[in-house]
Design a protein around this motif. Sequence first.
Motif, PDB file in Angstrom:
ATOM      1  N   GLY A 140      47.023  33.321  27.964  1.00 13.26           N
ATOM      2  CA  GLY A 140      46.371  34.612  27.753  1.00 13.26           C
ATOM      3  C   GLY A 140      47.240  35.687  27.135  1.00 13.26           C
ATOM      4  N   LYS A 141      48.425  35.323  26.657  1.00 13.79           N
ATOM      5  CA  LYS A 141      49.352  36.369  26.195  1.00 13.79           C
ATOM      6  C   LYS A 141      48.875  37.064  24.920  1.00 13.79           C
ATOM      7  CE  LYS A 141      52.525  33.272  23.678  1.00 13.79           C
ATOM      8  NZ  LYS A 141      53.918  32.796  23.610  1.00 13.79           N
ATOM      9  N   GLU A 142      48.093  36.365  24.095  1.00 12.58           N
ATOM     10  CA  GLU A 142      47.555  37.004  22.891  1.00 12.58           C
ATOM     11  C   GLU A 142      46.316  37.843  23.216  1.00 12.58           C
ATOM     12  OE1 GLU A 142      49.195  36.926  20.179  1.00 12.58           O
ATOM     13  OE2 GLU A 142      50.668  35.479  20.931  1.00 12.58           O
ATOM     14  N   LYS A 143      45.615  37.460  24.262  1.00 13.80           N
ATOM     15  CA  LYS A 143      44.364  38.144  24.628  1.00 13.80           C
ATOM     16  C   LYS A 143      44.633  39.446  25.372  1.00 13.80           C
ATOM     17  CE  LYS A 143      40.006  37.321  27.070  1.00 13.80           C
ATOM     18  NZ  LYS A 143      39.191  36.339  27.828  1.00 13.80           N
ATOM     19  N   TYR A 144      45.648  39.432  26.256  1.00 15.89           N
ATOM     20  CA  TYR A 144      45.907  40.600  27.098  1.00 15.89           C
ATOM     21  C   TYR A 144      47.158  41.326  26.608  1.00 15.89           C
ATOM     22  CZ  TYR A 144      42.283  38.767  30.055  1.00 15.89           C
ATOM     23  OH  TYR A 144      41.079  38.306  30.525  1.00 15.89           O
ATOM     24  N   THR A 145      46.938  42.455  25.956  1.00 16.19           N
ATOM     25  CA  THR A 145      48.028  43.249  25.414  1.00 16.19           C
ATOM     26  C   THR A 145      48.693  44.059  26.521  1.00 16.19           C
ATOM     27  OG1 THR A 145      46.585  45.145  24.990  1.00 16.19           O
ATOM     28  CG2 THR A 145      46.763  43.478  23.247  1.00 16.19           C
ATOM     29  N   ALA A 146      49.851  44.627  26.204  1.00 16.40           N
ATOM     30  CA  ALA A 146      50.544  45.480  27.168  1.00 16.40           C
ATOM     31  C   ALA A 146      49.679  46.675  27.556  1.00 16.40           C
ATOM     32  CB  ALA A 146      51.868  45.960  26.573  1.00 16.40           C
ATOM     33  N   GLU A 147      48.973  47.222  26.579  1.00 13.03           N
ATOM     34  CA  GLU A 147      48.102  48.370  26.863  1.00 13.03           C
ATOM     35  C   GLU A 147      47.022  48.003  27.887  1.00 13.03           C
ATOM     36  OE1 GLU A 147      45.294  51.600  24.462  1.00 13.03           O
ATOM     37  OE2 GLU A 147      46.061  49.819  23.425  1.00 13.03           O
ATOM     38  N   MET A 148      46.436  46.829  27.732  1.00 17.34           N
ATOM     39  CA  MET A 148      45.401  46.381  28.663  1.00 17.34           C
ATOM     40  C   MET A 148      45.974  46.166  30.064  1.00 17.34           C
ATOM     41  SD  MET A 148      43.472  43.701  26.116  1.00 17.34           S
ATOM     42  CE  MET A 148      42.253  43.156  27.316  1.00 17.34           C
ATOM     43  N   LEU A 149      47.179  45.618  30.148  1.00 12.96           N
ATOM     44  CA  LEU A 149      47.786  45.366  31.456  1.00 12.96           C
ATOM     45  C   LEU A 149      48.213  46.660  32.139  1.00 12.96           C
ATOM     46  CD1 LEU A 149      49.878  42.178  30.604  1.00 12.96           C
ATOM     47  CD2 LEU A 149      47.688  42.291  31.819  1.00 12.96           C
ATOM     48  N   PHE A 150      48.721  47.626  31.360  1.00 11.75           N
ATOM     49  CA  PHE A 150      49.041  48.933  31.930  1.00 11.75           C
ATOM     50  C   PHE A 150      47.770  49.564  32.527  1.00 11.75           C
ATOM     51  CE2 PHE A 150      52.959  49.201  29.142  1.00 11.75           C
ATOM     52  CZ  PHE A 150      53.852  49.357  30.189  1.00 11.75           C
ATOM     53  N   ASP A 151      46.657  49.410  31.823  1.00 12.21           N
ATOM     54  CA  ASP A 151      45.386  49.971  32.304  1.00 12.21           C
ATOM     55  C   ASP A 151      44.936  49.275  33.590  1.00 12.21           C
ATOM     56  OD1 ASP A 151      42.976  51.703  31.802  1.00 12.21           O
ATOM     57  OD2 ASP A 151      42.001  49.738  31.786  1.00 12.21           O
ATOM     58  N   MET A 152      45.069  47.927  33.644  1.00 11.96           N
ATOM     59  CA  MET A 152      44.734  47.184  34.864  1.00 11.96           C
ATOM     60  C   MET A 152      45.551  47.682  36.054  1.00 11.96           C
ATOM     61  SD  MET A 152      44.427  43.150  33.947  1.00 11.96           S
ATOM     62  CE  MET A 152      43.459  42.566  32.567  1.00 11.96           C
ATOM     63  N   LYS A 153      46.854  47.829  35.834  1.00  4.37           N
ATOM     64  CA  LYS A 153      47.750  48.262  36.906  1.00  4.37           C
ATOM     65  C   LYS A 153      47.355  49.654  37.405  1.00  4.37           C
ATOM     66  CE  LYS A 153      52.653  49.417  37.696  1.00  4.37           C
ATOM     67  NZ  LYS A 153      52.876  48.666  38.953  1.00  4.37           N
ATOM     68  N   LYS A 154      47.097  50.563  36.464  1.00  5.64           N
ATOM     69  CA  LYS A 154      46.731  51.926  36.851  1.00  5.64           C
ATOM     70  C   LYS A 154      45.425  51.950  37.633  1.00  5.64           C
ATOM     71  CE  LYS A 154      46.094  56.604  35.044  1.00  5.64           C
ATOM     72  NZ  LYS A 154      44.942  56.885  35.906  1.00  5.64           N
ATOM     73  N   ARG A 155      44.424  51.237  37.147  1.00  2.00           N
ATOM     74  CA  ARG A 155      43.123  51.228  37.828  1.00  2.00           C
ATOM     75  C   ARG A 155      43.241  50.646  39.239  1.00  2.00           C
ATOM     76  NH1 ARG A 155      38.343  51.735  34.768  1.00  2.00           N
ATOM     77  NH2 ARG A 155      38.709  52.185  32.565  1.00  2.00           N
ATOM     78  N   HIS A 156      43.978  49.564  39.362  1.00  3.87           N
ATOM     79  CA  HIS A 156      44.151  48.941  40.674  1.00  3.87           C
ATOM     80  C   HIS A 156      44.864  49.889  41.625  1.00  3.87           C
ATOM     81  CE1 HIS A 156      44.795  45.494  43.458  1.00  3.87           C
ATOM     82  NE2 HIS A 156      45.900  46.175  43.769  1.00  3.87           N
ATOM     83  N   GLU A 157      45.949  50.480  41.187  1.00  4.36           N
ATOM     84  CA  GLU A 157      46.736  51.334  42.067  1.00  4.36           C
ATOM     85  C   GLU A 157      46.027  52.648  42.371  1.00  4.36           C
ATOM     86  OE1 GLU A 157      50.650  51.532  40.348  1.00  4.36           O
ATOM     87  OE2 GLU A 157      50.985  49.372  40.620  1.00  4.36           O
ATOM     88  N   ASP A 158      45.239  53.167  41.422  1.00  8.96           N
ATOM     89  CA  ASP A 158      44.426  54.360  41.700  1.00  8.96           C
ATOM     90  C   ASP A 158      43.379  54.064  42.764  1.00  8.96           C
ATOM     91  OD1 ASP A 158      45.862  55.811  39.879  1.00  8.96           O
ATOM     92  OD2 ASP A 158      44.316  55.827  38.319  1.00  8.96           O
ATOM     93  N   ARG A 159      42.768  52.880  42.647  1.00  3.02           N
ATOM     94  CA  ARG A 159      41.756  52.487  43.647  1.00  3.02           C
ATOM     95  C   ARG A 159      42.381  52.349  45.028  1.00  3.02           C
ATOM     96  NH1 ARG A 159      40.222  47.289  45.064  1.00  3.02           N
ATOM     97  NH2 ARG A 159      41.306  46.455  43.239  1.00  3.02           N
ATOM     98  N   ILE A 160      43.530  51.719  45.112  1.00  2.00           N
ATOM     99  CA  ILE A 160      44.213  51.575  46.395  1.00  2.00           C
ATOM    100  C   ILE A 160      44.561  52.938  46.974  1.00  2.00           C
ATOM    101  CG2 ILE A 160      46.284  50.710  47.531  1.00  2.00           C
ATOM    102  CD1 ILE A 160      44.213  48.550  46.776  1.00  2.00           C
ATOM    103  N   ALA A 161      45.008  53.855  46.121  1.00  2.00           N
ATOM    104  CA  ALA A 161      45.369  55.196  46.591  1.00  2.00           C
ATOM    105  C   ALA A 161      44.154  55.927  47.150  1.00  2.00           C
ATOM    106  CB  ALA A 161      45.993  56.000  45.453  1.00  2.00           C
ATOM    107  N   ARG A 162      43.007  55.778  46.472  1.00  2.00           N
ATOM    108  CA  ARG A 162      41.784  56.441  46.960  1.00  2.00           C
ATOM    109  C   ARG A 162      41.352  55.863  48.299  1.00  2.00           C
ATOM    110  NH1 ARG A 162      40.150  55.801  41.619  1.00  2.00           N
ATOM    111  NH2 ARG A 162      38.764  54.087  42.218  1.00  2.00           N
ATOM    112  N   LEU A 163      41.366  54.539  48.399  1.00  2.00           N
ATOM    113  CA  LEU A 163      40.879  53.892  49.620  1.00  2.00           C
ATOM    114  C   LEU A 163      41.782  54.194  50.801  1.00  2.00           C
ATOM    115  CD1 LEU A 163      39.771  50.400  48.252  1.00  2.00           C
ATOM    116  CD2 LEU A 163      38.378  52.403  48.718  1.00  2.00           C
ATOM    117  N   THR A 164      43.079  54.170  50.591  1.00  2.00           N
ATOM    118  CA  THR A 164      43.990  54.409  51.708  1.00  2.00           C
ATOM    119  C   THR A 164      44.048  55.882  52.070  1.00  2.00           C
ATOM    120  OG1 THR A 164      45.833  54.468  50.124  1.00  2.00           O
ATOM    121  CG2 THR A 164      45.412  52.387  51.269  1.00  2.00           C
ATOM    122  N   ALA A 165      43.473  56.749  51.229  1.00  2.00           N
ATOM    123  CA  ALA A 165      43.429  58.180  51.548  1.00  2.00           C
ATOM    124  C   ALA A 165      42.251  58.530  52.452  1.00  2.00           C
ATOM    125  CB  ALA A 165      43.361  59.002  50.259  1.00  2.00           C
ATOM    126  N   LEU A 166      41.309  57.587  52.643  1.00  2.00           N
ATOM    127  CA  LEU A 166      40.158  57.849  53.501  1.00  2.00           C
ATOM    128  C   LEU A 166      40.605  58.075  54.942  1.00  2.00           C
ATOM    129  CD1 LEU A 166      37.636  55.187  52.157  1.00  2.00           C
ATOM    130  CD2 LEU A 166      37.515  57.650  51.840  1.00  2.00           C
TER     131      LEU A 166
END
Length: 373
Positions: free
Chosen positions: A89-115
């Motif tokens: 998958g290295k040609e399919k998933y660019t660095a930009e896409m992976l940075f976005d995945m990481k941010k979305r995941h960690e933002d979601r975790i931050a929201r949930l653990t803030a409840l």
Amino acid sequence: MSNTYIPKSVQHEVWWKAAGRCEFKGCNKPLYKHGVTLDECKISELAHIIGDSENGPRGDKKLSKVLAKDPKNIMLMCPECHKYIDNEGKEKYTAEMLFDMKKRHEDRIARLTALGEDLQAHAVTYGSKIGNHQPDFSFPQIQDALLPDFYPVNDMPIDLGGNWPTAKEWDEFWRREVENLEYNCKDKILDKIDRWEYKRIALFGFAPMPLLVKLGTMLNNKHEVVVYQKQRSGGWKWLQEKIHTDYIINRPENPRLKPVLVLSLSFPIAERIKKHNPNASIWEMTIDTPNPEFLKSKQQLYDFGRQIELLLDDITKASNDQPLDLYLSVPVACAIEFGRVWMQKANSPLRIYDLDKQVDNIDKLAVTIENKK
């Protein structure tokens, strides 16, 4: 795979921001237990977004060494996802896409653990298969519906049972189902709720209308109950934040006759009811275009409840407390909310009918709910 030594402090930061789960979009696998045996173990890997070598996956001549130990450039992943993004998958998933995945995941975790703790809710399900429609009371769907406003107390909902009637045992079915519902609701909720630390209830219903109204009268406005509606999309999450519906009230010319209330929200049913009740005072609530998918927001349900409160008060006064015959064609959440706002001491007794499509499309008496006057 990386040969760079990543400091423990960086490993720890990546781990807790990801909450120990794979950050690849759609995976979310817990990385602290074996997927088959469920034994506790560490199966996480640290995946570089921009490779720590310029010749590695997504490598960069200037940035690879600079970001090799930067937690912002490292994702927590399961072995499968890590191998995939670095190989097939290295040609399919660019660095930009992976940075976005990481941010979305960690933002979601931050929201949930803030409840806060006070946002917990006891998920309660009641329902059965209706025709070919089987309700999905799976925990992921319930959890998705609750978040981000609330989160479930336990990962197992409180199940109140529920069945669907058959033509051969009409009267017996309703008697048995009401008894079972009363027993389960009392045994699993009403007798225990005073001992619950958090008393909020998230209610998911999918059952015949008369039983949903009955359930609403038991989990009434004395309790903090959030009612959810099954959506056409398949889930229970409200699709809109705040939209309003103009509910139309059609009043009878002579309100002193036997009172009949018709709720024509999903389908227009008033004409059918009038044919079988020619000497009655027909009250109707409807909307411009009745359809089963109109209920998309909590605000619409709230508005429905307030209108029903006023309407029940008018009917009770006009009919001098005569029993009220009720016919419903409404979304399931409206049936529950009707029961919740009906006042046992102030409103008329209810005689709730249901359409028996198995016997010549006849509306038959299903459930009677007495008041305390």
